[in-house]
Each structure stands twice: as structure tokens, then as C-alpha cells.
Write a protein that holds these residues in place. Sequence first.
Motif, PDB file in Angstrom:
ATOM      1  N   VAL A  61       0.838  -1.204   0.000  1.00  0.00           N
ATOM      2  CA  VAL A  61       0.000   0.000   0.000  1.00  0.00           C
ATOM      3  C   VAL A  61       0.870   1.250   0.000  1.00  0.00           C
ATOM      4  O   VAL A  61       0.580   2.233  -0.699  1.00  0.00           O
ATOM      5  CB  VAL A  61      -0.946  -0.016   1.216  1.00  0.00           C
ATOM      6  N   THR A  62       1.942   1.216   0.776  1.00  0.00           N
ATOM      7  CA  THR A  62       2.854   2.362   0.833  1.00  0.00           C
ATOM      8  C   THR A  62       3.497   2.628  -0.520  1.00  0.00           C
ATOM      9  O   THR A  62       3.649   3.788  -0.932  1.00  0.00           O
ATOM     10  CB  THR A  62       3.944   2.100   1.884  1.00  0.00           C
ATOM     11  N   PHE A  89       1.951   7.296  -6.503  1.00  0.00           N
ATOM     12  CA  PHE A  89       0.981   8.324  -6.909  1.00  0.00           C
ATOM     13  C   PHE A  89       1.487   9.725  -6.544  1.00  0.00           C
ATOM     14  O   PHE A  89       1.458  10.646  -7.376  1.00  0.00           O
ATOM     15  CB  PHE A  89      -0.365   8.042  -6.241  1.00  0.00           C
ATOM     16  N   LEU A  90       1.971   9.897  -5.294  1.00  0.00           N
ATOM     17  CA  LEU A  90       2.456  11.216  -4.866  1.00  0.00           C
ATOM     18  C   LEU A  90       3.687  11.636  -5.668  1.00  0.00           C
ATOM     19  O   LEU A  90       3.821  12.808  -6.041  1.00  0.00           O
ATOM     20  CB  LEU A  90       2.793  11.183  -3.374  1.00  0.00           C
ATOM     21  N   LEU A 136       2.188   1.937  -3.486  1.00  0.00           N
ATOM     22  CA  LEU A 136       1.182   2.501  -4.382  1.00  0.00           C
ATOM     23  C   LEU A 136       0.934   3.972  -4.088  1.00  0.00           C
ATOM     24  O   LEU A 136       0.892   4.807  -5.006  1.00  0.00           O
ATOM     25  CB  LEU A 136      -0.120   1.707  -4.256  1.00  0.00           C
ATOM     26  N   VAL A 137       0.790   4.307  -2.794  1.00  0.00           N
ATOM     27  CA  VAL A 137       0.555   5.713  -2.425  1.00  0.00           C
ATOM     28  C   VAL A 137       1.763   6.564  -2.773  1.00  0.00           C
ATOM     29  O   VAL A 137       1.639   7.683  -3.299  1.00  0.00           O
ATOM     30  CB  VAL A 137       0.204   5.814  -0.927  1.00  0.00           C
TER      31      VAL A 137
END
Length: 583
Positions: A393-394, A400-401, A396-397
Motif C-alpha cells: 500500500v505504501t 501516486f504522490l 502505491l501511495v
Amino acid sequence: MGGSWALSHLQLLGWLWLLRGTCPVLGTGPATQAGSPGPGTVQEGMDSTVDMDCRKVRSLNDSESCVFVLTNPDCQRNGGYFDYLKGVFCFFPPDLLPLAVTLYVLWLFYLFLFLAVTAEKFFCPNLSAISITLKLSHNVAGVTFLAFGNGAPDVFSVLVAFSNSHTAGLGIGALFGAGVLVTTVVAGGIAIIRPFTAASRPFFRDIIFYMAAIFMTFTALYIGKVTLAWGLGYLAFYAFYVFTVVLSTWIYRRHSVAVLSHSPPDPPILPVDSEDRSSSVANSYDYADEYGPQLHEEKSTVWILTRSLTPLDYQTWKRKPYYWKFVKAFKMPVEFLMLLTVPLVDLDRDDRNWKRPLNCLHLLISPVVCVMTLQSGVYGFYEIQGIFPIWGVTVLVGTFLASVTFFATSNDQPPRFHWVFAFLGFFVSALWISAAATEVVNALRTLGIIFQLSNTVLGLTLLAWGNSIVDVVSDLTLAQQGYPRMAFSACFGGIIFNILVGVGLGCVLEASRSHVDVKLESEGLLVWVLAGALGLSLLFSLISVPLQCFHLNKVYGFCLLFFYLSFLIVALLTEFGVIHGAR
């Protein structure tokens, strides 16, 4: 006959399970009696939870020591990535024990180098950028952000110690030992490196709060337990301390503004609790001459990324002496790792150290480093709904950022939100420091077991020194780079944080989990020697500093060093029975 055959097969299965690196608990038999464990005791450790002193492994033969280390709860590591005890007693033959000790000592030196580089070139510059961005005084920054970064290893160690009532007293003893070290060696070192004039009101405030925290802990040791309400009182008292620091700084600034507004126009007068910010922490590290601003000509994104990740400039390398090159060769892997994972903001440079491709890469890598260094990566592998790990999850986030930031910014102009990278760099570097300090503590504990040092001496010396490495490196580095007041304030603010938050949070968590009061089993006379020495060191500073008109010079620093040396001699004589109390 059949029963013995079945028992032998069960023992064989147990050995096979141990070779897989797992230590099953097949029963809950009573703990063995004190003394040197024999073969029967070790065999019992395979069938029950035997909580014996791990130092007894040195009295076993070669075939039993590995099983003892794997099955004894006292030998299990408290966090960290490497099992040093298992490495010594399960992988190194007895004849190669000196080689194992040598390798561990060399690894410790490299961990010290890792801590020094991280604190000097990444932690402290980001702390300076944060304090300037938030317009914090050096005293406020010292008791909040710097205390948080310095106190992570200590608080983690105390939380682990309070999970077992037998080690809770040792945890407090280690905090007292670290407190004596920081308030004497570190505070004295700051005065020796850079004599300065301390701010009077912050000095009195910090030392009074510190003495109150010591009195609370002394009372808890005397009673022999800590209740849930008492633990919450620790946390509330630290919150009140931080509130007092912020409020007193705000009141003093308003008073200074009022005085300046009614005075004739003279050259600007700096407040008592401020320092010359022209010599910033960030522009003193050796990257300044290696990576100058590149705003005068257009550079490609690939060139900027490659240049930003290069920890060495060839022209600098040629003009440096050989000893500098030798040290630099060992530092370069650490510097490359830090450049890759830790954002660095320098408010004194024209571009504020904005490297667009590297900073976007930081948005992807830094959060992953956070989840993989917190609790030695345990949290990073937790799975959401049993399907997707947190590190995924980290990623993927972060992707994106990083993508949004890359397409929304340019190479030659730092964005308005660039200051956020200082906070990200601060937390990542603090977690790197915490992870390295945890490895230092575990390695030091292993050396203490190999040389059969008692728990009390281990907490007083190796554990206290290991937990205080971050304080020593960070505070002395700040003093050397022109911030002695912030460093001196952190000497008290950091230890106040360690005692109040460490003991308070540890007791609250343990009392909430077990629904009983936390028992404190003191380690005899030495704990009271520790408490007395810490109180005397604070009393010495409380009396001598005002007598010097708050100017801390080298004489004051050497007196503190002599005090710590005397305390260490008395403590060791007490431990080995030369000095003992009335019976």
C-alpha cells in the motif's frame, strides 16, 4: 521401552524444529533453580518456558549452548534485524569466538559511523529547517523535535523492559545511567567544544522539571510499583512541561517585542534564547562544496538525479589528505543510502536543496523505509484483510504522490510545499537512527553476555552508552556547528522525555494489558547510587551555573567529566561488593 522410543523421537522432532529457527513451547514447567545449568536443565528448556539468566550460557558445553540460547526467553532479542546471540553460539565454533567478538566490535564501529553521518548531515539539518519554518526558538526545538529523535531508542528499550516485571527496575536503572551520562559527559562536552552563555530562565525551568521527574521515579522505586494513574501522571506531567516551554517562550518574545518597540532605533538586539542563524547547521556539512546550486544553466533530469546521488566529488577527493579519503571510503555507502532515502532541505541555499527527480523518488522510497524500519519491519509485513501487505500500500501511495509531484513541478524552482520534505526527512532519519541504535544495543548486550557482565552493569554501562549514542552524536554535533544552546537544552529536554514518556507509556501499556500494577524490582544498592548520582549532578549544575553568571566554560565541562568518572568508579565498586550497604 516404547515410551523411551517415543520420547527420543519427540526430542528429535524438537531438534529439527529448532534447526528451522522456531522455538516451540511444549509446556509450562516451573523455572529451574538458580545456578549453573546442566544437561537436564537445558533439556527441560526444550519442553518448557525456562526464564533463566542468559549469561549462564557461558557455563554450558558447546552442544548445549545453542539450544539454551534458542529456548531461553531471556536470550531473545528485543527488536532488531539480527540475532547476535544465535550467531555467536549457533554458527561460530567455540575456537572462533575471538573472531566473532572481533567482527561484532567492527560492526559496532560501523554502526557508530552510521549514526554520526545520519545525525550530522541529515537529521540536524532537517531539524534546523523545521525549527526555522515553524519559527521555533532553539529551546522549544530542543525539547520537542530533537528530544523525540534522540529518545526513540531509549523509549523503545524502556517499553520492552516494562513488559516484564523482572526487568522493569533494570529499565529504570538504564534510564538513570543514561541520564547521568547525558547531564555530565554530553553537557560537559558541549561546554568544552563551544563555551557559551546559557539562557537563565530556560535553564531553571528544565532542571526543575528534570528533578521533579527524578523524584517521581525515585518515589515509584521506593513504593515498588507503578499504578495506571501514576503512569498517566507521567504523561500528563510531560505534556505540562512542553506547554510550559511553549508558553514561556511566547511570553518572552512578546516582552522582547514590547521593549524594542519603545526603544530608539538601535542595531537589532537578539533575544536571549536566540542564536546567530547566519551559520546554519545545513551549510556546514561537506556536501556544500560538492553540490552547488545549478540554477545558472539548464540541466537534464537524469543528470540532476545522478549528480544528487553521488556522495563524492572528484575535485574534492584530489585535494583532501589520505586520512580523510580513508574515512570517506567507509562513509560513502552510508551517505549514498541516506541520499537515496532521506530528503534534505537547506533553507540557506538558493534552491533550498531542491532536486526534483531525487525528491520525487524520496516520496516513493522514504515511506517504505519508514514502515520497514518501524519495529524492525514487523508492521510493514502486516496484511490488510489477509491479502495485501502494508508495504505494498505504501508503494502505491508513494508512486501516486511522486508522479503528481514530478509533473506539477520543475527542475529549477522549488515548489511552495518544499518545506514538507524537511518533516519527511526528519522522521526518516530519526527512524534510521532508531534502527541503528537498536542494533547497537543488541550487539552490546551480546558482548555483555559473552564477557558475563551482570544486568546492572550492563544497564549502567553498555546499555546506557548504547541508548545515549544518539544524544551524544546529535548534541555534540549541534554544539560544534554553532548551536550550543539547543544542544544544552536537549540534554535536559531529551532525558525528561525519556523518563516521563518512557516510564509513563511503558507503565500505561503494561497496566492496561495485564490489569495489574507494574512491579518494580530494584537491582539493589546500585539503583540508589544511580538515582543519587543523577540528583547530585543536577544539584551541581543548579548551584554552579548561576555562580558562573550562566557562562558555561571549559572548567565547568571538565568538572562534569570528572564527576562522571568518579560516579562510574563508585558504581562499579558497589556492583562488585567493595562498597555495600548496611545489612
